[in-house]
Design a protein around this motif. Structure first.
Motif, PDB file in Angstrom:
ATOM      1  N   ILE A  13     -12.966 -14.734   5.850  1.00  0.00           N
ATOM      2  CA  ILE A  13     -12.802 -15.043   7.273  1.00  0.00           C
ATOM      3  C   ILE A  13     -13.458 -13.952   8.118  1.00  0.00           C
ATOM      4  CG2 ILE A  13     -11.108 -15.247   9.135  1.00  0.00           C
ATOM      5  CD1 ILE A  13      -9.236 -16.557   7.069  1.00  0.00           C
ATOM      6  N   ALA A  14     -13.215 -12.698   7.746  1.00  0.00           N
ATOM      7  CA  ALA A  14     -13.784 -11.596   8.517  1.00  0.00           C
ATOM      8  C   ALA A  14     -15.309 -11.615   8.473  1.00  0.00           C
ATOM      9  CB  ALA A  14     -13.248 -10.264   7.997  1.00  0.00           C
ATOM     10  N   SER A  15     -15.870 -11.857   7.282  1.00  0.00           N
ATOM     11  CA  SER A  15     -17.326 -11.863   7.186  1.00  0.00           C
ATOM     12  C   SER A  15     -17.927 -13.061   7.916  1.00  0.00           C
ATOM     13  CB  SER A  15     -17.767 -11.853   5.732  1.00  0.00           C
ATOM     14  OG  SER A  15     -17.354 -13.041   5.087  1.00  0.00           O
ATOM     15  N   PHE A  16     -17.162 -14.139   8.023  1.00  0.00           N
ATOM     16  CA  PHE A  16     -17.635 -15.309   8.760  1.00  0.00           C
ATOM     17  C   PHE A  16     -17.765 -15.003  10.241  1.00  0.00           C
ATOM     18  CE2 PHE A  16     -18.369 -19.677   9.561  1.00  0.00           C
ATOM     19  CZ  PHE A  16     -17.696 -19.995  10.719  1.00  0.00           C
ATOM     20  N   VAL A  73      -0.801  -6.967   8.986  1.00  0.00           N
ATOM     21  CA  VAL A  73      -1.021  -5.524   9.128  1.00  0.00           C
ATOM     22  C   VAL A  73      -2.374  -5.156   8.531  1.00  0.00           C
ATOM     23  CG1 VAL A  73      -0.234  -3.249   8.366  1.00  0.00           C
ATOM     24  CG2 VAL A  73       1.412  -4.906   9.257  1.00  0.00           C
ATOM     25  N   GLU A  74      -2.649  -5.652   7.324  1.00  0.00           N
ATOM     26  CA  GLU A  74      -3.937  -5.367   6.683  1.00  0.00           C
ATOM     27  C   GLU A  74      -5.097  -5.925   7.502  1.00  0.00           C
ATOM     28  OE1 GLU A  74      -4.226  -6.278   2.515  1.00  0.00           O
ATOM     29  OE2 GLU A  74      -2.115  -5.768   2.213  1.00  0.00           O
ATOM     30  N   LEU A  75      -4.914  -7.124   8.033  1.00  0.00           N
ATOM     31  CA  LEU A  75      -5.957  -7.734   8.861  1.00  0.00           C
ATOM     32  C   LEU A  75      -6.216  -6.891  10.100  1.00  0.00           C
ATOM     33  CD1 LEU A  75      -7.761 -10.331   9.127  1.00  0.00           C
ATOM     34  CD2 LEU A  75      -5.957 -11.208  10.600  1.00  0.00           C
ATOM     35  N   TYR A  98     -10.775 -12.417  16.071  1.00  0.00           N
ATOM     36  CA  TYR A  98      -9.599 -11.804  15.446  1.00  0.00           C
ATOM     37  C   TYR A  98      -8.368 -12.691  15.637  1.00  0.00           C
ATOM     38  CZ  TYR A  98      -5.716  -8.534  14.808  1.00  0.00           C
ATOM     39  OH  TYR A  98      -4.542  -7.940  14.414  1.00  0.00           O
ATOM     40  N   ASN A  99      -8.204 -13.254  16.829  1.00  0.00           N
ATOM     41  CA  ASN A  99      -7.067 -14.153  17.075  1.00  0.00           C
ATOM     42  C   ASN A  99      -7.149 -15.399  16.204  1.00  0.00           C
ATOM     43  OD1 ASN A  99      -5.757 -12.503  18.919  1.00  0.00           O
ATOM     44  ND2 ASN A  99      -6.931 -13.312  20.629  1.00  0.00           N
TER      45      ASN A  99
END
Length: 141
Positions: A13-16, A73-75, A98-99
């Protein structure tokens, strides 16, 4: 095993949502960059959350809440550096992504997105009738 799947999902998700920045590239105007970037589209369906009449949760919800808490928390840690380093025009877009990532994470765990997580935090967690469920799920006050 589920932690690895969750970690891989979070990374995907983050890399997307975040493109790599190469300092040597010529940077386009912020408006051009924002219009050229792909719009965020949720990967999984996030069910709408309707708060129940009673602020009592199930054991399953308590387990999902505890799992979502740790993952959020990790996210947050992984995204905070990106948000801090972003230029002013990029911050809003990164915060929006991020949301969406938070909503997706909660939905993947089995909650009705961040809305259910927030309801549990604000309404169900303070309810004394839910204490046994949270304690059984590993959450201690």
């Amino acid at each position: 095993m589920s932690k690895r799947i969750l970690a891989i999902s979070i990374l995907a998700i983050a890399s997307f949502f975040i493109a790599c920045n190469d300092k040597s590239d010529v940077k386009p105007d912020v408006e051009q960059m924002q219009s050229a970037m792909p719009k965020t589209v949720p990967i999984v369906k996030v069910d709408p959350f309707v708060a129940p009449a009673e602020p009592v949760i199930t054991q399953d919800q308590a387990h999902k809440y505890v799992k979502a808490s740790a993952a959020l928390v990790e996210l947050g840690v992984s995204w905070s550096k990106k948000i801090e380093e972003a230029r002013e025009g990029e911050k809003v877009q990164i915060l929006d992504a991020y949301n969406v990532a938070r909503d997706q994470l909660c939905a993947r765990i089995g909650l009705a997105g961040i809305a259910e997580y927030n309801w549990i935090t604000e309404v169900a967690l303070p309810n004394p009738r839910n204490i046994p469920f949270f304690e059984a799920a590993g959450l201690k006050k």
